[in-house]
Design an enzyme around this catalytic site. Structure first.
Site, PDB file in Angstrom:
ATOM      1  N   THR A  65     -24.617 -38.214  -3.876  1.00  0.00           N
ATOM      2  CA  THR A  65     -22.947 -37.531  -3.764  1.00  0.00           C
ATOM      3  C   THR A  65     -22.643 -36.045  -4.982  1.00  0.00           C
ATOM      4  OG1 THR A  65     -21.875 -39.007  -4.471  1.00  0.00           O
ATOM      5  CG2 THR A  65     -22.776 -38.745  -2.418  1.00  0.00           C
ATOM      6  N   CYS A  66     -20.963 -36.148  -5.169  1.00  0.00           N
ATOM      7  CA  CYS A  66     -21.383 -35.310  -6.633  1.00  0.00           C
ATOM      8  C   CYS A  66     -20.886 -36.396  -7.536  1.00  0.00           C
ATOM      9  CB  CYS A  66     -20.406 -34.642  -5.767  1.00  0.00           C
ATOM     10  SG  CYS A  66     -18.025 -34.924  -5.526  1.00  0.00           S
ATOM     11  N   GLU A  75     -12.364 -43.946  -0.151  1.00  0.00           N
ATOM     12  CA  GLU A  75     -12.255 -43.173   0.503  1.00  0.00           C
ATOM     13  C   GLU A  75     -13.573 -43.005   1.541  1.00  0.00           C
ATOM     14  OE1 GLU A  75     -15.762 -41.085   0.313  1.00  0.00           O
ATOM     15  OE2 GLU A  75     -16.105 -42.148  -1.142  1.00  0.00           O
ATOM     16  N   GLN A  85     -15.794 -40.751   2.960  1.00  0.00           N
ATOM     17  CA  GLN A  85     -16.632 -40.461   3.013  1.00  0.00           C
ATOM     18  C   GLN A  85     -18.412 -40.298   2.335  1.00  0.00           C
ATOM     19  OE1 GLN A  85     -16.052 -36.942   0.549  1.00  0.00           O
ATOM     20  NE2 GLN A  85     -17.024 -34.921   1.315  1.00  0.00           N
ATOM     21  N   GLY A 103     -15.217 -21.516   0.140  1.00  0.00           N
ATOM     22  CA  GLY A 103     -16.595 -22.906   1.026  1.00  0.00           C
ATOM     23  C   GLY A 103     -15.583 -23.361   1.854  1.00  0.00           C
TER      24      GLY A 103
END
Length: 462
Positions: free
Chosen positions: A49-50, A139, A141, A214
Site C-alpha cells: 500500500t502507500c 480506516e 480501505q 487522478g
C-alpha cells in the site's frame, strides 16, 4: 511450518524509502517470486500500500526465511544489486543469528524492517486488517487492499491453505471491527486531514476551486470527501477521460482532459493529487508556472500518492511562498493524537480474542491429520476382520452380521475417543511432549498415511 511477516511501514520507515519501494509496478510479483525461488517459503503474499510493504510467508524454518525475504525487499528497494538468493547462500546462513543476517543481507533497509513470527504474525495480520496499524487509525480501505493482495497471490498460485486461512480470518476480523465498534466514526481519513490542513491556509473551503488529479480509488474518496466538505467547484483530471467523467458525474463536478493540466493547476486554489503514477506528474516546473499564472494567490497541494505526484519541497530550486504542500509524511504527523482510545481499546480486545481463537483452531487442525489417519487405520482393520468373520461363518444372517459389525465399531470408537480427544486438548495447551507424534509411534502410522489425509493440490493445480 510457521507464519512469518517481514515488512516496513510508515511506523518504521521514512517516506523516501517507502517511495523507492513503490516505484516499480512489478514489485509485488518480483518480491514474491524471489521469496519462493529461495526455497525458504512454501507460500507468499505481498501486501503493498502507500504506507506499507509486507511479505507474509509460510516457512519451514525461521533463519533462512528471514534472510531470503530481507534480501528480496532490499533488491526491490534498490539497495542491493545481487540476484536472487541461491540454495548455497541460504544454507550458509541457516545457522546464523537472524537479526545479524538480516542486517547483512538487507543493506539500507534493515533498520526499518520489522519481523513478526508465528503467533505474532497472526496478531499483526489481524491488527492490520482492523486498521489499527494504519496511518489513519480505523480506516477501512486496508480491507480491500488485503483482499486484493490475497486474490493476486491466489491467481499466481502463491497462496496455499495456510495464508488463505490467515487472510480470510483477518478479513472477517476486520469486518467485525467496523461493524461491532464505532472505530469508523472516530477515525480521521488522510483526505479529511488534508482538507483540514488546507482550510488552515485558505480559510473556508466552500466556494474555493478545487481539482483532483487522478481517478482511482483514492481519488474517489477524495472527491466524495471534498463534496461532503462543501466544495462544489470541483474538477477531475485524469489520463483516461472516461474515468474522470464517471467520477465527476458522481458529485456534479467537471472532467477535463490531461492536456489541460497546466491550466487546471493555475485555476485551482486546492489540488489533491493521487494518480498512482510512477514519477512526479506535478513537477517543479509546473508549480512555477502555476505560481506565475496565479500572481501570488495562495494555493495548497495535498499529495496523497506514493510515489509522490508533486515535487517535494526539499527538491525545489527556490522557495515558493504562495504554495503549501502537504504530503503523506506531514499528514502522518498531523494524525498523531487524533485517535479515539476507547474505540481502539475495543478493537484491540476483539483482536486478542480472535487471535486466541485462530491459534486454537490451528493447533487442533495440526493434529487432525494424525487423528484422521488413526481412525482410517482402525476402520480398515475393522473392515478386514469383519470380512474374515463372514468368510468363517457364512451361515450368519444379514441382521446378525449387522449387529456384530455395529458392536465392533462401537468398541473401536470408544477405545479411540479418549486418546483422540485428549491429543487435541494437549495440542491446544501446548505443553509437554508431542502427543500426536506419540500416537503415530504407538499405532505405527506411517508419514504417508498422515499425508494422504492432509495433503492439498500443489500451487497452481486445478
Amino acid at each position: 511450518m510457521s507464519l512469518l511477516v517481514i515488512g516496513l511501514s510508515h511506523h518504521t520507515a521514512p517516506l523516501a524509502l517507502l517511495e523507492s519501494l513503490s516505484e516499480s509496478p512489478d514489485r509485488v510479483a518480483d518480491i514474491a517470486t524471489a521469496v519462493l525461488a529461495s526455497a525458504t517459503a512454501s507460500e507468499a503474499v505481498v501486501l503493498a500500500t502507500c504506507n506499507r510493504l509486507e511479505v507474509y510467508a509460510e516457512v519451514p524454518a525461521f533463519h533462512p526465511a528471514v534472510a531470503a525475504v530481507g534480501e528480496a525487499l532490499s533488491i526491490a528497494a534498490g539497495t542491493r544489486r545481487t540476484g536472487l538468493p541461491t540454495s548455497t547462500t541460504v544454507a550458509a546462513v541457516a545457522q546464523r543469528d537472524p537479526v545479524e543476517e538480516l542486517a547483512a543481507r538487507a543493506e539500507g533497509i534493515a533498520d526499518h524492517l520489522y519481523v513478526r513470527y508465528d503467533d505474532g504474525a497472526v496478531a499483526h495480520a489481524f491488527t492490520v486488517a482492523c486498521g489499527l496499524d494504519s496511518m489513519a487509525v480505523g480506516e477501512s480501505q486496508i480491507l480491500g487492499q488485503m483482499r486484493d493482495a490475497l486474490a493476486v497471490a491466489q491467481q499466481a498460485g502463491r497462496a496455499g491453505e495456510s495464508l488463505n486461512s490467515l487472510f480470510q480470518h483477518a478479513l472477517r476480523v476486520g469486518k467485525r471491527a467496523h461493524s461491532e465498534t464505532d472505530i469508523d466514526r472516530h477515525s480521521v481519513s488522510l483526505v479529511q486531514m488534508g482538507l483540514e490542513e488546507a482550510a488552515r491556509v485558505l480559510g473556508d473551503l466552500r466556494g474555493r476551486r478545487a481539482a483532483v488529479v487522478g481517478a482511482g480509488a483514492m481519488s474517489g474518496l477524495a472527491v466524495a470527501t471534498a463534496a461532503r466538505n462543501g466544495i462544489t467547484d470541483l474538477t477531475i483530471i485524469n489520463r483516461t477521460p472516461a474515468r474522470a467523467e464517471r467520477l465527476a458525474a458522481s458529485v456534479g463536478g467537471t472532467a477535463r482532459p490531461w492536456s489541460d493540466l497546466a491550466e487546471v493547476l493555475a485555476e485551482s486554489d486546492l489540488v489533491i493529487a493521487c494518480t498512482g503514477a510512477v514519477g512526479q506528474v506535478i513537477t517543479e516546473e509546473r508549480l512555477l508556472r502555476s505560481v506565475a499564472a496565479r500572481r501570488g494567490v495562495p494555493q495548497v497541494f495535498v499529495d496523497l500518492a506514493l510515489p509522490r505526484d508533486v515535487a517535494p519541497v526539499e527538491t525545489w530550486s527556490q522557495p515558493l511562498p504562495s504554495v503549501t504542500l502537504i504530503d503523506l509524511e506531514e499528514l502522518g504527523r498531523r494524525l498523531e493524537g487524533r485517535t479515539d482510545l476507547l474505540q481502539v481499546g475495543r478493537v484491540s480486545d476483539l483482536v486478542t480474542v480472535e487471535v486466541a481463537d485462530y491459534l486454537t483452531r490451528r493447533l487442533e487442525k495440526s493434529v487432525a491429520p494424525t487423528v484422521a489417519a488413526l481412525r482410517a487405520r482402525a476402520a480398515s482393520l475393522v473392515s478386514t476382520e469383519l470380512d474374515r468373520l463372514h468368510q468363517r461363518l457364512p451361515e450368519l444372517d444379514e441382521a446378525t452380521r449387522a449387529e456384530v459389525g455395529l458392536a465392533v465399531h462401537r468398541i473401536v470408537e470408544k477405545l479411540l475417543h479418549t486418546p483422540t480427544t485428549r491429543v487435541k486438548e494437549f495440542a491446544v495447551e501446548g505443553a509437554g511432549p508431542d502427543y500426536a507424534a506419540a500416537l503415530r509411534e504407538l499405532f505405527d502410522l506411517e508419514p504417508k498415511d498422515v499425508a494422504n489425509v492432509s495433503s492439498l493440490p500443489k500451487r497452481g493445480a486445478r
